[in-house]
Write a protein that holds these residues in place. Structure first.
Motif, PDB file in Angstrom:
ATOM      1  N   ASP A 547       0.815  -1.209   0.000  1.00  0.00           N
ATOM      2  CA  ASP A 547       0.000   0.000   0.000  1.00  0.00           C
ATOM      3  C   ASP A 547       0.851   1.262   0.000  1.00  0.00           C
ATOM      4  N   LYS A 548       2.162   1.110  -0.090  1.00  0.00           N
ATOM      5  CA  LYS A 548       3.070   2.258  -0.086  1.00  0.00           C
ATOM      6  C   LYS A 548       3.733   2.383  -1.460  1.00  0.00           C
ATOM      7  N   SER A 549       3.689   3.576  -2.038  1.00  0.00           N
ATOM      8  CA  SER A 549       4.206   3.786  -3.393  1.00  0.00           C
ATOM      9  C   SER A 549       5.699   4.081  -3.398  1.00  0.00           C
ATOM     10  N   ARG A 550       6.304   3.878  -4.539  1.00  0.00           N
ATOM     11  CA  ARG A 550       7.697   4.242  -4.789  1.00  0.00           C
ATOM     12  C   ARG A 550       7.738   5.307  -5.876  1.00  0.00           C
ATOM     13  N   LEU A 551       8.765   6.141  -5.827  1.00  0.00           N
ATOM     14  CA  LEU A 551       8.887   7.257  -6.760  1.00  0.00           C
ATOM     15  C   LEU A 551      10.119   7.095  -7.648  1.00  0.00           C
ATOM     16  N   VAL A 552       9.931   7.362  -8.938  1.00  0.00           N
ATOM     17  CA  VAL A 552      11.031   7.397  -9.904  1.00  0.00           C
ATOM     18  C   VAL A 552      10.877   8.672 -10.714  1.00  0.00           C
ATOM     19  N   GLN A 553      11.988   9.332 -11.054  1.00  0.00           N
ATOM     20  CA  GLN A 553      11.878  10.523 -11.878  1.00  0.00           C
ATOM     21  C   GLN A 553      13.044  10.619 -12.848  1.00  0.00           C
ATOM     22  N   VAL A 554      12.767  11.243 -14.002  1.00  0.00           N
ATOM     23  CA  VAL A 554      13.776  11.491 -15.027  1.00  0.00           C
ATOM     24  C   VAL A 554      13.601  12.917 -15.524  1.00  0.00           C
ATOM     25  N   ILE A 555      14.645  13.434 -16.168  1.00  0.00           N
ATOM     26  CA  ILE A 555      14.602  14.794 -16.719  1.00  0.00           C
ATOM     27  C   ILE A 555      14.699  14.723 -18.243  1.00  0.00           C
ATOM     28  N   GLN A 556      13.827  15.462 -18.916  1.00  0.00           N
ATOM     29  CA  GLN A 556      13.898  15.574 -20.369  1.00  0.00           C
ATOM     30  C   GLN A 556      14.607  16.880 -20.718  1.00  0.00           C
ATOM     31  N   GLU A 557      15.776  16.754 -21.315  1.00  0.00           N
ATOM     32  CA  GLU A 557      16.535  17.943 -21.701  1.00  0.00           C
ATOM     33  C   GLU A 557      16.039  18.495 -23.032  1.00  0.00           C
ATOM     34  N   ASP A 558      16.402  19.739 -23.303  1.00  0.00           N
ATOM     35  CA  ASP A 558      15.959  20.427 -24.520  1.00  0.00           C
ATOM     36  C   ASP A 558      16.844  20.007 -25.697  1.00  0.00           C
ATOM     37  N   ARG A 559      16.723  18.754 -26.061  1.00  0.00           N
ATOM     38  CA  ARG A 559      17.496  18.207 -27.174  1.00  0.00           C
ATOM     39  C   ARG A 559      16.563  17.388 -28.059  1.00  0.00           C
ATOM     40  N   ALA A 560      15.827  18.098 -28.879  1.00  0.00           N
ATOM     41  CA  ALA A 560      14.827  17.448 -29.734  1.00  0.00           C
ATOM     42  C   ALA A 560      15.500  16.819 -30.952  1.00  0.00           C
ATOM     43  N   LEU A 561      15.124  15.600 -31.252  1.00  0.00           N
ATOM     44  CA  LEU A 561      15.609  14.915 -32.449  1.00  0.00           C
ATOM     45  C   LEU A 561      14.870  15.430 -33.677  1.00  0.00           C
ATOM     46  N   ALA A 562      15.543  15.426 -34.818  1.00  0.00           N
ATOM     47  CA  ALA A 562      14.835  15.638 -36.072  1.00  0.00           C
ATOM     48  C   ALA A 562      13.815  14.514 -36.221  1.00  0.00           C
ATOM     49  N   PHE A 563      12.638  14.819 -36.757  1.00  0.00           N
ATOM     50  CA  PHE A 563      11.586  13.815 -36.789  1.00  0.00           C
ATOM     51  C   PHE A 563      12.027  12.559 -37.533  1.00  0.00           C
ATOM     52  N   GLU A 564      12.793  12.726 -38.595  1.00  0.00           N
ATOM     53  CA  GLU A 564      13.259  11.575 -39.378  1.00  0.00           C
ATOM     54  C   GLU A 564      14.186  10.682 -38.560  1.00  0.00           C
ATOM     55  N   SER A 565      14.809  11.258 -37.518  1.00  0.00           N
ATOM     56  CA  SER A 565      15.733  10.487 -36.684  1.00  0.00           C
ATOM     57  C   SER A 565      15.063   9.884 -35.457  1.00  0.00           C
ATOM     58  N   ALA A 566      13.790  10.225 -35.244  1.00  0.00           N
ATOM     59  CA  ALA A 566      13.070   9.670 -34.104  1.00  0.00           C
ATOM     60  C   ALA A 566      12.856   8.173 -34.320  1.00  0.00           C
TER      61      ALA A 566
END
Length: 637
Positions: A547-566
């Motif tokens: 009944d007790k939750s765990r927390l995970v977190q990540v950061i998304q940096e401002d480094r967008a891929l070109a759509f063709e490279s996604a």
């Protein structure tokens, strides 16, 4: 002695014939009146679970065990056809429209025709089409010729869907946090597939974009440590508006081999009311559940509760080793009477509690069209009942069947509030996917109450919009509150969520601005823009028996891929999301296009062993023709 020898020789010859007689038969199913192909027709071998559905061109292919079988062709609005294929490997058939309890209208497709040339009830057809009341429009024709199609619609359609108010763009200065419960259901996708294959665009509120996206599996890496879920992110441009960005958040649950899964205490809760009598309801329920029985292990056990005008314990809890006994109990079920759904749920929970397995998988599997009309029947009453019962540790999976009276809103409520999942079963192939291919994900929870919360950096993000999940939104304070339940993830499940982002400095019709606040402390602009973060993504989960939750977190940096490279998965998920926006005629669809999303999906199919992504392409092509047909019909009037 001589007679016994002849008998042995005869038996051996029959066995040899049986093993060598399995063969593939294929063909095309057409409409008898005009010869046009019929997509979505169910083709099955009578008396078996062997079956297939026709594709958008009316083609089918399946393996049959011998020449001496009957193939049954069935499709809503058409008379069921039974044919013995004999020795031929190619069997083309035509289906005749049924006249019972149906009425006929005609719609004009390619080309133009004067209004006065179309008489009687036909003149009203385009108006009905604009309101989604016509159950079929098949667009066929060449050389810009006028093409007419006869369409059948039920006299009574009582399907119900919960109204969806689409998520809009939010200013992170005012709404820095976006919080929602994950959703692994795929019911909306299979349901809208049913509509389109039957020649009709789905009702707007039947389209839940997140369930469309999450119908498909994605190639995400699972957790490497002892955690049950791994998180991944990806940032690129939004294909329907390249000036905007698209943030993908992906979760992947741990894979566990079937033999290592905990023992199951299952209760099949089966609706046997009169509304379940058609072939695509109770008969399909029986076939689906027998597939599931074949997956059970000796340590698993199953009970069967049925409900109609009254509730019955059709089979007491029985070990998985006694499969024949369980299947016989399923085969013996018949339909008739009213629908006491609330009483059925109460007994199912009671039976599950009586046979509760500590540290095991305790689950009700409910098979219904959701049409409750006796006892607790409103969505609120259902919700109160499920909320009360879920604390027992018994989860629920809901399997929806049928058309014309499908109560999608009730079934979604039961699954969401009961720590379960919801699948819509429209044919044998979908039953096999839910009961066999995705057996672990359907029945075994690996992480419960999974929630996601995203904080956007206003120095990088001018506005953001969560695509879908309207029915799973949560208050920001609910994220840290372990008493507020989230969504559950089963073994091997993947979850994808997409955010459309308007970067700072981009001019947009959806940009949001308010006057600076006088009394609130404002972060300095240079502090925000100097950060390389676009967003911080957090997710919480509980172990199945905690009944007790765990927390995970990540950061998304401002480094967008070109759509063709996604990644191919990113590009394919974006195509599914765009398809959903077009089906909903979303105010946020911008430059969305059937042609563009179809082309993108074709190039992003990747590994598609089960053919689900290829099927999506065909579905989008059919929807594009239906949409075009409606526009042509509208223009001609």
């Amino acid at each position: 002695m001589k007679g016994n020898l002849y008998l042995i020789i005869l038996l051996l010859s029959l066995v040899g014939f049986k093993s060598s007689s399995v063969r593939t038969i294929s063909g095309t199913v057409r409409e008898q009146l005009d010869g046009s192909p019929l997509p979505g027709v169910s083709v099955r071998v009578e008396g078996t679970t062997i079956g297939a559905s026709t594709d958008t061109e009316g083609h089918y292919s399946l393996k049959i065990p011998s020449n001496d079988v009957n193939l049954v062709f069935s499709f809503v609005g058409y008379e069921t056809l039974k044919v013995k294929p004999g020795k031929t490997d190619r069997l083309n058939v035509t289906l005749k429209q049924s006249k019972s309890e149906l009425k006929e209208v005609v719609i004009v497709g390619y080309g133009t025709q004067r209004k006065q040339d179309v008489t009687g009830a036909v003149a009203a057809a385009p108006t009905a089409a604009m309101h989604g009341k016509i159950s079929g429009i098949a667009i066929r024709g060449q050389n810009n010729q006028v093409y007419t199609r006869h369409i059948l619609i039920p006299d009574h359609n009582t399907e119900s869907y919960k109204e969806i108010t689409e998520n809009g763009f939010q200013n992170p200065k005012d709404q820095a946090l976006s919080t929602f419960a994950v959703d692994v259901d795929g019911a909306s996708y299979t349901n809208l597939r049913r509509f389109i294959n039957n020649g009709q665009l789905p009702p707007k509120d039947a389209v839940r974009v997140e369930e469309m996206i999450n119908y498909f599996k994605y190639d995400l890496e699972g957790p490497k440590d002892d955690k049950p879920v791994a998180i991944h992110t990806e940032l690129s441009s939004a294909p329907w508006n390249p000036q905007h960005q698209l943030l993908r958040i992906g979760l992947k649950a741990k894979e566990v081999k079937t033999e290592k899964l905990p023992a199951s205490n299952l209760v099949f809760l089966i609706d046997v009311s009169g509304s379940m009598s058609p072939e695509n309801r109770l008969p399909l329920v029986k076939t689906s559940l027998k597939m599931l029985v074949d997956q059970l292990r000796d340590k698993d056990q199953v009970a069967i509760v049925t409900y109609a005008g009254y509730v019955t314990l059709a089979l007491k809890s029985t070990p998985g080793s006694r499969k024949a006994e369980i299947k016989n109990a399923i085969d013996a079920l018949g339909s008739g009477g009213s629908t006491s759904g609330g009483a059925g749920l109460r007994m199912a929970y009671q039976v599950a509690r009586e046979n509760f397995k500590k540290e095991g998988n305790n689950r009700i599997i409910m098979a219904t069209d959701g049409d409750f009309n006796v006892g607790a029947s409103s969505d609120k009453e259902m919700e109160d009942l499920i909320v009360q019962e879920r604390e027992s540790g018994v989860n629920i999976s809901v399997l929806g069947f049928g058309m014309g009276n499908l109560k999608d809103s009730k079934m979604e409520t039961i699954a969401n509030k009961g720590r379960g999942n919801y699948a819509y079963i429209d044919n044998i192939t979908e039953a096999r996917k839910a009961m066999v291919t995705e057996f672990g994900g359907t029945l075994f929870t690996i992480a419960k109450d999974v929630k996601i919360q995203v904080e956007f950096n206003p120095g990088k993000v001018q506005a953001y919009r969560l695509i879908g999940y309207e029915n799973r939104l949560m208050a920001k304070e609910d994220f840290n509150n372990d008493k507020k339940i989230g969504g559950d993830m089963g073994v091997g499940h993947t979850v994808t969520a997409l955010y459309e982002i308007i970067p700072v400095g981009v001019k947009s019709d959806f940009s949001l601005s308010v006057d600076p606040l006088k009394y609130q402390k404002q972060a300095r602009k240079e502090d925000l823009t100097n950060s390389d973060d676009v967003a911080t993504i957090k997710f919480r989960y509980k172990d199945p028996h905690s009944d007790k939750s765990r927390l995970v977190q990540v950061i998304q940096e401002d480094r967008a891929l070109a759509f063709e490279s996604a990644s191919a998965d990113f590009r394919f998920a974006s195509a599914v999301a765009e398809f959903g926006m077009l089906l909903r005629n979303s105010e946020f669809k911008q430059a969305s296009s059937f042609d563009k999303l179809i082309l993108r999906a074709k190039g992003a199919r990747g590994k598609d062993d089960d053919g689900y992504r290829a099927e999506f392409v065909r579905l989008a092509e059919s929807a594009a023709m239906l949409s075009k047909g409606m526009e042509l019909a509208k223009d001609s009037y």
